[in-house]
Design an enzyme around this catalytic site. Structure first.
Site, PDB file in Angstrom:
ATOM      1  N   ASP A 132      83.670 -89.256  18.719  1.00 34.16           N
ATOM      2  CA  ASP A 132      84.613 -88.534  18.612  1.00 34.16           C
ATOM      3  C   ASP A 132      85.115 -87.571  19.735  1.00 34.16           C
ATOM      4  O   ASP A 132      84.205 -87.491  20.508  1.00 34.16           O
ATOM      5  CB  ASP A 132      84.512 -87.578  17.217  1.00 34.16           C
ATOM      6  CG  ASP A 132      85.856 -86.960  16.660  1.00 34.16           C
ATOM      7  OD1 ASP A 132      87.009 -87.328  17.249  1.00 34.16           O
ATOM      8  OD2 ASP A 132      85.860 -86.292  15.697  1.00 34.16           O
ATOM      9  N   ASP A 167      82.089 -88.815   9.395  1.00 36.26           N
ATOM     10  CA  ASP A 167      81.266 -89.786  10.461  1.00 36.26           C
ATOM     11  C   ASP A 167      80.070 -90.559   9.602  1.00 36.26           C
ATOM     12  O   ASP A 167      79.409 -91.274  10.582  1.00 36.26           O
ATOM     13  CB  ASP A 167      80.948 -88.950  11.250  1.00 36.26           C
ATOM     14  CG  ASP A 167      81.976 -88.231  12.376  1.00 36.26           C
ATOM     15  OD1 ASP A 167      82.875 -89.246  12.770  1.00 36.26           O
ATOM     16  OD2 ASP A 167      81.972 -87.163  12.691  1.00 36.26           O
ATOM     17  N   ASP A 201      79.454 -85.682  14.156  1.00 36.00           N
ATOM     18  CA  ASP A 201      78.809 -84.660  13.643  1.00 36.00           C
ATOM     19  C   ASP A 201      79.585 -84.099  12.265  1.00 36.00           C
ATOM     20  O   ASP A 201      79.051 -82.982  11.496  1.00 36.00           O
ATOM     21  CB  ASP A 201      78.734 -83.392  14.513  1.00 36.00           C
ATOM     22  CG  ASP A 201      80.226 -82.979  14.857  1.00 36.00           C
ATOM     23  OD1 ASP A 201      81.088 -83.375  14.306  1.00 36.00           O
ATOM     24  OD2 ASP A 201      80.398 -81.947  15.664  1.00 36.00           O
TER      25      ASP A 201
END
Length: 323
Positions: free
Chosen positions: A10, A276, A272
Site C-alpha cells: 500500500d 490488509d 498495516d
C-alpha cells in the site's frame, strides 16, 4: 523472504510519510469556505471507530469551536459505503454531518451549498466539483467530501437510509508526500531482483502522480473496476505486467496476491490496516509494522520495527545468505 521476487505494498506510511496534511477546503465552485472544515472537524472529533490518519489530521489541523454541539448517534465508516455519519443536536436542531470518499458522497447528495449561503441542484454543479477533484488528484492529493442535512426534531438514532438527500458542502484536499529516499530504496530492491507493485485505494490520477515521483512505471494502471470484470486467468496474465493498481477494494488485494502467485512469483505483501489481513494471509511473505492494528500484526510472518522499506533489503540479503 530471500526467494521473494515481487513485493506488493500500500502507499500510506510505506511509500509515503503516512502523515496527512490538510490542504484547501472549497465549495463546489472552488471557493474557500470555513464551514467545510468546521463540519469535517465535528465529524472527525466525535467518531469512535478505528484510528485513522485522516481524522487525526483533521483534528490536529482545526480546533473549531464546537460549543453547544451534542453528539446523539454515529454510523461508523465501512469499506462499502466509504462514509462516516454522526447525528448532532445544536440549539434544538438535529443535524446529520457526513464525510467520506467523494464519489460515494455525491451519490447521496441532492443539492450543494455554496460559500455565499446560496444553494444549487447537485447536477448543476457536478462539473465544477469534478474539475476540483481532477485538479487536486493530478497534484497527488486525495479528496474528501463533506455534506449535511437537518433531521426531524425527535430523531435520536440514524440508519443507512438517513444518508440520503444530503446538502453537499464542499471538498477537502489531503496530501501525503513520498518518504525521503524512497526512490533510492526502490532502486536498491530492484537491484536485488524485487519488483515493487503499488496497490492503493486512491484514484488513478493520484496513483500515477505518486508512481512518477518514486520512479515506478506509471503506465498502464489497472483499476479495481477493471479487475472486477476480469477472469482469474486474465488477471494472472495482466498483473505481472502492471506496477500500479488503483481504486482497489480491500477484497481485491487478496485476489491480486493469488493471481501473482499463480503466475509463478514468490510474493510479499506489506500492510498495516484491518483491510490488509486477508492479503497478508495469502502472500508467501506477510510483512507488517510495529504500529499496525492487531489483526495485521497477527496475520504477518514478519513485523518490522521500522516503518521503512529500506530494512527489507537487509532482510532479503539475510534470507538468501541463510538459504
Amino acid at each position: 523472504f530471500g526467494s521473494m521476487n515481487v513485493l506488493c505494498s500500500d502507499k500510506t506510511g510505506t511509500i509515503t510519510e503516512g502523515k496527512i496534511d490538510i490542504g484547501r477546503a472549497v465549495d463546489a465552485r472552488g471557493t474557500e469556505t470555513a464551514k467545510v472544515i468546521r463540519y469535517a472537524y465535528l465529524n472527525a472529533a466525535n467518531e469512535t471507530g478505528f484510528v485513522n490518519p485522516i481524522d487525526e489530521a483533521i483534528r490536529a489541523h482545526s480546533q473549531a469551536d464546537v460549543t453547544g454541539w451534542e453528539k446523539l448517534d454515529e454510523l461508523p465508516y465501512d469499506f462499502m459505503r466509504k462514509r462516516l455519519s454522526i447525528l448532532f443536536e445544536k440549539d434544538g436542531r438535529r443535524i446529520l454531518i457526513v464525510k467520506g470518499a467523494l464519489r460515494q458522497m455525491l451519490e447521496v447528495c441532492s443539492e450543494a451549498e455554496l460559500s455565499d449561503g446560496s444553494r444549487a441542484k447537485i447536477d448543476t454543479v457536478r462539473e465544477g466539483i469534478d474539475q476540483q477533484w481532477r485538479k487536486f488528484s493530478s497534484q497527488g492529493c486525495r479528496v474528501l467530501g463533506v455534506a449535511y442535512r437537518e433531521c426531524a426534531a425527535g430523531a435520536s438514532a440514524i440508519t443507512r437510509q438517513d444518508e440520503s438527500d444530503l446538502t453537499f458542502l464542499g471538498l477537502i484536499s489531503l496530501s501525503d508526500p513520498p518518504k525521503p529516499g524512497i526512490k533510492g530504496t526502490l532502486q536498491e530492491l530492484a537491484g536485488l531482483g524485487i519488483r515493487l507493485k503499488l496497490i492503493t485505494g486512491d484514484n488513478t490520477l493520484i496513483a500515477s502522480h505518486l508512481a512518477r515521483q518514486v520512479g515506478l512505471t506509471s503506465e498502464p494502471i489497472l483499476s479495481g473496476r477493471e479487475i472486477q470484470k476480469m477472469s482469474d486467468a486474465a488477471l494472472m496474465q495482466q498483473a505481472g505486467d502492471v506496477d500500479v493498481f488503483a481504486e482497489i477494494e480491500p477484497n481485491q488485494k487478496e485476489r491480486l496476491i493469488l493471481a501473482l502467485k499463480k503466475a509463478g512469483n514468490v510474493v510479499g505483501y506489506i500492510g498495516d490496516g484491518i483491510n490488509d489481513a486477508s492479503a497478508l494471509h495469502a502472500a508467501d511473505v506477510g510483512l507488517s509494522v510495529d504500529g499496525a492494528v492487531d489483526v495485521a500484526r497477527e496475520a504477518a510472518d514478519f513485523v518490522l520495527l521500522e516503518h521503512d522499506l529500506g530494512v527489507l533489503a537487509d532482510g532479503i540479503r539475510e534470507g538468501r545468505r541463510t538459504f
